[in-house]
Design a protein around this motif. Structure first.
Motif, PDB file in Angstrom:
ATOM      1  N   TRP A  22       0.833  -1.206   0.000  1.00 13.88           N
ATOM      2  CA  TRP A  22       0.000   0.000   0.000  1.00 13.88           C
ATOM      3  C   TRP A  22       0.871   1.261   0.000  1.00 13.88           C
ATOM      4  O   TRP A  22       0.587   2.218  -0.715  1.00 13.88           O
ATOM      5  N   GLN A  23       1.933   1.255   0.789  1.00 13.03           N
ATOM      6  CA  GLN A  23       2.836   2.401   0.816  1.00 13.03           C
ATOM      7  C   GLN A  23       3.545   2.563  -0.530  1.00 13.03           C
ATOM      8  O   GLN A  23       3.727   3.685  -1.003  1.00 13.03           O
ATOM      9  N   THR A  24       3.924   1.462  -1.140  1.00 14.14           N
ATOM     10  CA  THR A  24       4.554   1.533  -2.457  1.00 14.14           C
ATOM     11  C   THR A  24       3.593   2.137  -3.469  1.00 14.14           C
ATOM     12  O   THR A  24       3.981   2.974  -4.295  1.00 14.14           O
ATOM     13  N   PHE A  25       2.333   1.728  -3.401  1.00 11.27           N
ATOM     14  CA  PHE A  25       1.341   2.274  -4.339  1.00 11.27           C
ATOM     15  C   PHE A  25       1.128   3.760  -4.098  1.00 11.27           C
ATOM     16  O   PHE A  25       1.156   4.554  -5.043  1.00 11.27           O
ATOM     17  N   THR A  26       0.896   4.142  -2.842  1.00 17.49           N
ATOM     18  CA  THR A  26       0.541   5.543  -2.562  1.00 17.49           C
ATOM     19  C   THR A  26       1.724   6.500  -2.673  1.00 17.49           C
ATOM     20  O   THR A  26       1.537   7.667  -3.002  1.00 17.49           O
ATOM     21  N   ARG A  27       2.933   6.022  -2.400  1.00 15.75           N
ATOM     22  CA  ARG A  27       4.078   6.935  -2.387  1.00 15.75           C
ATOM     23  C   ARG A  27       4.980   6.844  -3.610  1.00 15.75           C
ATOM     24  O   ARG A  27       5.783   7.730  -3.860  1.00 15.75           O
ATOM     25  N   VAL A  28       4.855   5.732  -4.371  1.00 17.72           N
ATOM     26  CA  VAL A  28       5.719   5.572  -5.539  1.00 17.72           C
ATOM     27  C   VAL A  28       4.903   5.582  -6.828  1.00 17.72           C
ATOM     28  O   VAL A  28       5.153   6.376  -7.734  1.00 17.72           O
ATOM     29  N   LEU A  29       3.912   4.685  -6.911  1.00 13.64           N
ATOM     30  CA  LEU A  29       3.158   4.553  -8.160  1.00 13.64           C
ATOM     31  C   LEU A  29       2.157   5.683  -8.372  1.00 13.64           C
ATOM     32  O   LEU A  29       2.065   6.232  -9.470  1.00 13.64           O
ATOM     33  N   LEU A  30       1.378   6.004  -7.352  1.00 17.28           N
ATOM     34  CA  LEU A  30       0.332   7.018  -7.520  1.00 17.28           C
ATOM     35  C   LEU A  30       0.879   8.380  -7.942  1.00 17.28           C
ATOM     36  O   LEU A  30       0.324   8.995  -8.863  1.00 17.28           O
ATOM     37  N   PRO A  31       1.936   8.882  -7.323  1.00 22.43           N
ATOM     38  CA  PRO A  31       2.465  10.166  -7.812  1.00 22.43           C
ATOM     39  C   PRO A  31       2.923  10.113  -9.275  1.00 22.43           C
ATOM     40  O   PRO A  31       2.830  11.106  -9.989  1.00 22.43           O
ATOM     41  N   ALA A  32       3.386   8.949  -9.715  1.00 18.33           N
ATOM     42  CA  ALA A  32       3.851   8.841 -11.101  1.00 18.33           C
ATOM     43  C   ALA A  32       2.682   8.809 -12.082  1.00 18.33           C
ATOM     44  O   ALA A  32       2.772   9.362 -13.185  1.00 18.33           O
ATOM     45  N   ILE A  33       1.586   8.162 -11.698  1.00 23.73           N
ATOM     46  CA  ILE A  33       0.464   8.033 -12.633  1.00 23.73           C
ATOM     47  C   ILE A  33      -0.618   9.091 -12.431  1.00 23.73           C
ATOM     48  O   ILE A  33      -1.539   9.181 -13.236  1.00 23.73           O
ATOM     49  N   TYR A  34      -0.508   9.898 -11.383  1.00 22.22           N
ATOM     50  CA  TYR A  34      -1.560  10.869 -11.073  1.00 22.22           C
ATOM     51  C   TYR A  34      -1.848  11.842 -12.228  1.00 22.22           C
ATOM     52  O   TYR A  34      -3.005  12.028 -12.582  1.00 22.22           O
ATOM     53  N   PRO A  35      -0.851  12.459 -12.846  1.00 26.04           N
ATOM     54  CA  PRO A  35      -1.166  13.373 -13.954  1.00 26.04           C
ATOM     55  C   PRO A  35      -1.870  12.672 -15.119  1.00 26.04           C
ATOM     56  O   PRO A  35      -2.833  13.193 -15.681  1.00 26.04           O
TER      57      PRO A  35
END
Length: 120
Positions: A22-35
């Motif tokens: 969950w931390q990997t998703f919210t702190r690594v993946l989500l910021p990368a795919i958010y835009p």
């Protein structure tokens, strides 16, 4: 494409530093795919509004001849028949999911059937 461009090393580094999935998703993946996620949502919403507007404009709304589902739902909502509008929307949603499932199954079947095998 955004996830394909993201290095797997970044996720592995987060895991080796003790991050939970969950931390990997919210702190690594989500910021990368958010835009990309935000622009995709915005474009899909804009297209949906345009499609709805054009279909409602073109339809004649003649009972039992040219009635369309979006206009029928809006009519039900204007009559405060929320249960009727919800029922129509749920039927359309289930139909859409079933059609997507059928298309996905057909694609999987055709991929397996017509797959080019080495040496063939």
């Amino acid at each position: 494409p955004v996830l394909e461009d993201l290095d797997a090393d970044v996720e592995e580094a987060a895991a080796t530093l003790g991050a939970t999935p969950w931390q990997t998703f919210t702190r690594v993946l989500l910021p990368a795919i958010y835009p990309a996620l935000l622009s995709g949502f915005t474009l899909a919403f804009a297209r949906a509004l345009g499609e709805y507007g054009s279909v409602v404009f073109i339809s004649g709304n003649m009972p039992l001849r040219t009635e369309i589902v979006p206009l029928l739902i809006v009519t039900k909502l204007e009559q405060y028949d929320y249960a009727g509008a919800t029922a129509i929307a749920v039927v359309m949603l289930v139909t859409s999911f079933l059609l997507l499932l059928v298309v996905n199954l057909l694609q999987r079947w055709s991929h397996r059937r017509f797959e080019v095998r080495p040496g063939a």
